[in-house]
Design a protein around this motif. Sequence first.
Motif, PDB file in Angstrom:
ATOM      1  N   MET A   1      21.249  77.772  44.861  1.00  0.00           N
ATOM      2  CA  MET A   1      21.867  77.818  46.185  1.00  0.00           C
ATOM      3  C   MET A   1      23.026  76.829  46.255  1.00  0.00           C
ATOM      4  N   LEU A   2      24.130  77.266  46.846  1.00  0.00           N
ATOM      5  CA  LEU A   2      25.301  76.420  47.053  1.00  0.00           C
ATOM      6  C   LEU A   2      25.489  76.222  48.546  1.00  0.00           C
ATOM      7  N   VAL A   3      25.633  74.968  48.968  1.00  0.00           N
ATOM      8  CA  VAL A   3      25.853  74.638  50.377  1.00  0.00           C
ATOM      9  C   VAL A   3      27.153  73.853  50.500  1.00  0.00           C
ATOM     10  N   ILE A   4      28.037  74.344  51.328  1.00  0.00           N
ATOM     11  CA  ILE A   4      29.291  73.643  51.627  1.00  0.00           C
ATOM     12  C   ILE A   4      29.177  73.170  53.068  1.00  0.00           C
ATOM     13  N   LYS A   5      29.190  71.873  53.280  1.00  0.00           N
ATOM     14  CA  LYS A   5      28.906  71.354  54.625  1.00  0.00           C
ATOM     15  C   LYS A   5      29.981  70.392  55.098  1.00  0.00           C
ATOM     16  N   ASP A  41      16.874  71.113  46.384  1.00  0.00           N
ATOM     17  CA  ASP A  41      17.420  71.496  45.082  1.00  0.00           C
ATOM     18  C   ASP A  41      18.752  72.250  45.192  1.00  0.00           C
ATOM     19  N   ALA A  42      19.309  72.327  46.395  1.00  0.00           N
ATOM     20  CA  ALA A  42      20.576  73.026  46.570  1.00  0.00           C
ATOM     21  C   ALA A  42      21.729  72.197  46.012  1.00  0.00           C
ATOM     22  N   LYS A  43      22.745  72.886  45.503  1.00  0.00           N
ATOM     23  CA  LYS A  43      23.982  72.210  45.129  1.00  0.00           C
ATOM     24  C   LYS A  43      24.813  72.070  46.380  1.00  0.00           C
ATOM     25  N   VAL A  44      25.205  70.829  46.713  1.00  0.00           N
ATOM     26  CA  VAL A  44      25.896  70.558  47.974  1.00  0.00           C
ATOM     27  C   VAL A  44      27.308  70.039  47.703  1.00  0.00           C
ATOM     28  N   ILE A  45      28.279  70.641  48.388  1.00  0.00           N
ATOM     29  CA  ILE A  45      29.653  70.129  48.384  1.00  0.00           C
ATOM     30  C   ILE A  45      29.934  69.554  49.767  1.00  0.00           C
ATOM     31  N   ASN A  46      30.237  68.277  49.815  1.00  0.00           N
ATOM     32  CA  ASN A  46      30.572  67.627  51.084  1.00  0.00           C
ATOM     33  C   ASN A  46      32.045  67.892  51.384  1.00  0.00           C
TER      34      ASN A  46
END
Length: 396
Positions: A1-5, A41-46
């Motif tokens: 999972m990719l999360v852009i926040k 476990d998500a990949k997060v981009i701040n």
Amino acid sequence: MLVIKGGKVVTVTGETINNGIVVCEGSKIVYVGQEYDIPKDAKVINAKGKWVTPGLIDAHTHISNFNDMRDRNSQIDGNEISDPITPHVRAIDALYPFENGIKLAREAGFTTCCMLPGSANLIGGIGNSFKLKKAQFIGDMVLPGTEVMKFALGENPRNRYGSDKRLPSTRMGSAALLRQTLQEAKNYSDAKKAAETDPSKAPKYDFKLEALVPVVRGEMKCRMHAHRADDVATHVRVAEEFGLDYSIEHCTEGWMILDFLKEHNVTAVVGPLTMARSKFEIWNRRLEMPAEMEEAGINFMLTEDANGDTQYLPMHVGLAMAHGLSEQAAFEAVTIRPAKHLGLADRMGSIEVGKDADLAIFTGHPFSNFSRCQYTVIDGEVYDNFKEAEARQPLY
């Protein structure tokens, strides 16, 4: 999972979300909003302080087939200049997955482009859309079902074949040969149709005319190169005469015939906006035209056209904004409008649940030359453009 926040999420077709969250699962977008319980476990981009947009789309390029890496005397692969009628050639046969222009466009936030043959021929061949992902095989990049036919009028075909004292050497000859070829293709198509019930009426197989059958049946879009106002009008007349599904490419003097474009419901792929005035037919280019087309209610999108120059299209969109183009129309011109034009709006062009995870994350306003695209996401795969630029090796 990719999360852009945390970024400013420009959905294009919906509201712009401040401090937004975009979630991608595999190759698809699964959530767009402001509240989400992010798994550990998500990949997060701040993306705080950044702009998040759909992956940008250039609807008219010559990436790869105009050979970004060549010397001045090299023949490009995008113009088969042996004959003015070459509908059977295919741009994807000159698509090189390791082409420098693909990487540079991706680093500028582009995720999809349409690669067309050039404009040296009246009918130049078949173009396709493709994703700018890293790949070793073009089959992993090309988007099936996006085939279009390239046409051209004006100085390019006239000068190329006129110098050999052959048809077409004038604008009159160009229009005549184009009509002749389309009529032959229509006759060929009609004979094929008749042969479905009476095989004895089947025409002798013709490789060129076979490629034009979906064109004259209105099943394949025609991308018609024209800069000068009279060439635009000739394309429109021919297209309407034969019932073609078409758009005008470049449309450089479109600002001079806005009423005509509106009356005939013309779609235009406009640009490059800053090309050098290297031939007569582009002397009247102007940065105000996109704004004028917006005001007139004409459907248009923006392109940078050349091999490696798609990377500069965001800057040129910004110039169009400085000359009156609205921000909303500017975003649409390189996202949802080209997506619709390429038949891909169900997959891309806006940030919506269910669409492809094709995104771009900019350090500031995407159309400011003070901004850079830090991350490009294609089918959920993240490209760190800053790291790629740092690791780039000399090209020679």
